[in-house]
Design a protein around this motif. Structure first.
Motif, PDB file in Angstrom:
ATOM      1  N   GLY A 105       0.872  -1.546   0.208  1.00  0.00           N
ATOM      2  CA  GLY A 105       0.056  -0.281  -0.033  1.00  0.00           C
ATOM      3  C   GLY A 105       1.015   1.633   0.012  1.00  0.00           C
ATOM      4  O   GLY A 105       1.965   1.542  -0.125  1.00  0.00           O
ATOM      5  N   THR A 106       0.356   2.748  -0.741  1.00  0.00           N
ATOM      6  CA  THR A 106       0.822   3.857  -0.358  1.00  0.00           C
ATOM      7  C   THR A 106      -0.440   5.035  -0.057  1.00  0.00           C
ATOM      8  O   THR A 106      -1.679   4.298   0.209  1.00  0.00           O
ATOM      9  N   LEU A 107       0.546   5.956   0.893  1.00  0.00           N
ATOM     10  CA  LEU A 107      -0.158   6.368   1.280  1.00  0.00           C
ATOM     11  C   LEU A 107       0.571   8.419   0.766  1.00  0.00           C
ATOM     12  O   LEU A 107       1.620   8.328   1.588  1.00  0.00           O
ATOM     13  N   ALA A 108       0.078   8.781   0.659  1.00  0.00           N
ATOM     14  CA  ALA A 108       0.042  10.414   0.030  1.00  0.00           C
ATOM     15  C   ALA A 108      -0.626  11.797   1.045  1.00  0.00           C
ATOM     16  O   ALA A 108      -1.927  11.882   0.633  1.00  0.00           O
ATOM     17  N   VAL A 109      -0.773  11.582   2.299  1.00  0.00           N
ATOM     18  CA  VAL A 109      -0.673  12.561   3.099  1.00  0.00           C
ATOM     19  C   VAL A 109      -0.594  14.248   2.525  1.00  0.00           C
ATOM     20  O   VAL A 109       0.761  14.319   3.136  1.00  0.00           O
ATOM     21  N   PRO A 110      -1.557  14.607   2.902  1.00  0.00           N
ATOM     22  CA  PRO A 110      -1.618  16.229   2.522  1.00  0.00           C
ATOM     23  C   PRO A 110      -0.941  16.732   3.936  1.00  0.00           C
ATOM     24  O   PRO A 110      -0.998  16.116   5.289  1.00  0.00           O
ATOM     25  N   ARG A 111      -0.064  17.500   3.672  1.00  0.00           N
ATOM     26  CA  ARG A 111      -0.102  18.857   5.087  1.00  0.00           C
ATOM     27  C   ARG A 111      -0.429  19.335   5.726  1.00  0.00           C
ATOM     28  O   ARG A 111      -1.145  20.159   4.891  1.00  0.00           O
ATOM     29  N   ILE A 112      -0.466  19.482   7.004  1.00  0.00           N
ATOM     30  CA  ILE A 112      -1.457  20.175   7.275  1.00  0.00           C
ATOM     31  C   ILE A 112      -1.317  21.919   6.889  1.00  0.00           C
ATOM     32  O   ILE A 112      -2.625  22.250   6.082  1.00  0.00           O
ATOM     33  N   LEU A 113      -0.318  22.543   7.511  1.00  0.00           N
ATOM     34  CA  LEU A 113      -0.214  23.547   6.576  1.00  0.00           C
ATOM     35  C   LEU A 113       0.445  24.088   5.510  1.00  0.00           C
ATOM     36  O   LEU A 113       0.415  25.403   4.984  1.00  0.00           O
ATOM     37  N   ASP A 114       0.101  23.409   4.346  1.00  0.00           N
ATOM     38  CA  ASP A 114       0.019  23.050   2.858  1.00  0.00           C
ATOM     39  C   ASP A 114      -0.303  22.341   2.059  1.00  0.00           C
ATOM     40  O   ASP A 114       0.674  21.125   1.851  1.00  0.00           O
ATOM     41  N   VAL A 115      -1.532  22.282   2.337  1.00  0.00           N
ATOM     42  CA  VAL A 115      -2.634  20.815   1.440  1.00  0.00           C
ATOM     43  C   VAL A 115      -2.447  21.463   0.013  1.00  0.00           C
ATOM     44  O   VAL A 115      -2.323  20.435  -0.464  1.00  0.00           O
ATOM     45  N   LEU A 116      -2.244  22.444  -0.324  1.00  0.00           N
ATOM     46  CA  LEU A 116      -1.561  22.156  -2.148  1.00  0.00           C
ATOM     47  C   LEU A 116       0.087  21.838  -1.956  1.00  0.00           C
ATOM     48  O   LEU A 116      -0.259  20.875  -3.056  1.00  0.00           O
ATOM     49  N   GLY A 117       0.407  21.549  -1.603  1.00  0.00           N
ATOM     50  CA  GLY A 117       1.850  21.375  -1.529  1.00  0.00           C
ATOM     51  C   GLY A 117       2.143  19.976  -1.860  1.00  0.00           C
ATOM     52  O   GLY A 117       1.278  19.155  -2.054  1.00  0.00           O
ATOM     53  N   LYS A 118       3.667  19.995  -2.126  1.00  0.00           N
ATOM     54  CA  LYS A 118       4.174  18.391  -1.635  1.00  0.00           C
ATOM     55  C   LYS A 118       3.814  17.399  -0.112  1.00  0.00           C
ATOM     56  O   LYS A 118       3.678  17.760   0.826  1.00  0.00           O
TER      57      LYS A 118
END
Length: 301
Positions: free
Chosen positions: A67-80
């Motif tokens: 499996g893989t997880l791509a978790v958005p960053r709290i302070l930069d949702v649209l970033g890496k």
């Protein structure tokens, strides 16, 4: 880092794990994956590479669940995003990312006295991964409420520019929760019987949590659209008032233009030519007064 799936997740070494049947969690780097897979005689059809992770998913393979997880960053949702790859077998859970270590520390602090199983560990991991999301969604909701309050006060000039990034972040989060929900359902199906049947409830709980977060994001998207519509209505009303004012001004000056054009003609026998200036001024004032009186009577002014 190698952790035994026991209370407080104690650290251990590879030799100790290989000589026991107790499940363990491996936190390794991307370069260490081939060596560890060979040591554990583990065949993974998809080579774990963090750079190619863009989605949250889980798939059953011949020897494991990958499996893989791509978790958005709290302070930069649209970033890496935080990128996580994991492999689950009957005895091991293997992960390769630094972000995981922070979650492990939180699990150790909050769940120190609880007995660990693979299913419960995955539940705690995914739970902690989404723990701060409610704070983020609440901040979006507060910002939308603030913009909604500003609209009637006429201080909402930058609503469009503030709404656009919020909508993009909410759309990103909605897709993220949808992926988490599908991944949890995939783990709950337990196709290869890696998990105990009584423990599958944990994955169902994660799927329900992700679904609730997705529904909340959808509600915020609808709220954002309502704020946008309210702003557009206010802008349209303001534009209509401006157009009405310009129409009134044009209507008042139209007869004046006609008068000046009429008396601008060089008629030899027009009586008003000798004292035409005062007469035209008086006539213009009378026309303007009549127009204003008509507009006020019709409540246009």
């Amino acid at each position: 880092m190698i952790l035994l799936l026991d209370a407080q997740l104690p650290e251990t070494d590879l030799n100790a794990v290989l000589h026991t049947d107790q499940p363990a969690v491996f936190l390794i780097s991307e370069n260490e994956c081939p060596i560890l897979f060979e040591t554990l005689s583990l065949h993974v059809e998809t080579e774990p590479t963090l750079s190619g992770i863009y989605f949250c998913k889980a798939e059953s393979q011949q020897d494991c669940i990958y499996g893989t997880l791509a978790v958005p960053r709290i302070l930069d949702v649209l970033g890496k995003r935080y990128q996580i790859a994991f492999v689950i077998t009957e005895q091991y859970i293997i992960d390769n990312t630094e972000f995981t270590e922070r979650i492990i520390k939180q699990i150790r602090v909050k769940r120190a006295q609880q007995k660990m199983r693979r299913e419960r560990f995955l539940y705690y991991f995914l739970f902690e991964m989404m723990a701060r999301d409610s704070v983020l969604l609440e901040s979006f909701e507060n910002e939308l409420m603030e913009m909604e309050d500003e609209i009637p006060k006429g201080i909402s000039e930058n609503v469009q520019s503030r709404l656009q990034p919020i909508r993009k972040q909410l759309l990103t989060l909605r897709g993220y929760y949808d992926q988490i929900m599908d991944m949890a359902r995939e783990l709950e199906e337990n196709e290869d019987r890696y998990f105990a049947k009584k423990q599958l409830k944990y994955f169902n709980t994660i799927a329900d949590r992700a679904e609730r977060q997705k529904d909340r994001v959808s509600s915020l998207l609808e709220y954002a659209q309502q704020v946008r519509d309210a702003y557009q209505t206010m802008a349209d009303e303001r534009q209509n008032k401006n157009m009405q004012f310009l129409t009134v001004i044009s209507t008042i000056f139209f007869p004046l233009t006609l008068i000046t054009g009429w008396y601008g003609m060089n008629f030899e026998n027009m009586p008003e030519l000798k004292q035409g200036y005062p007469f035209v001024v008086m006539l213009s004032l009378v026309v303007v007064g009549i127009c204003i009186w008509i507009f006020k009577k019709k409540k246009i002014l």
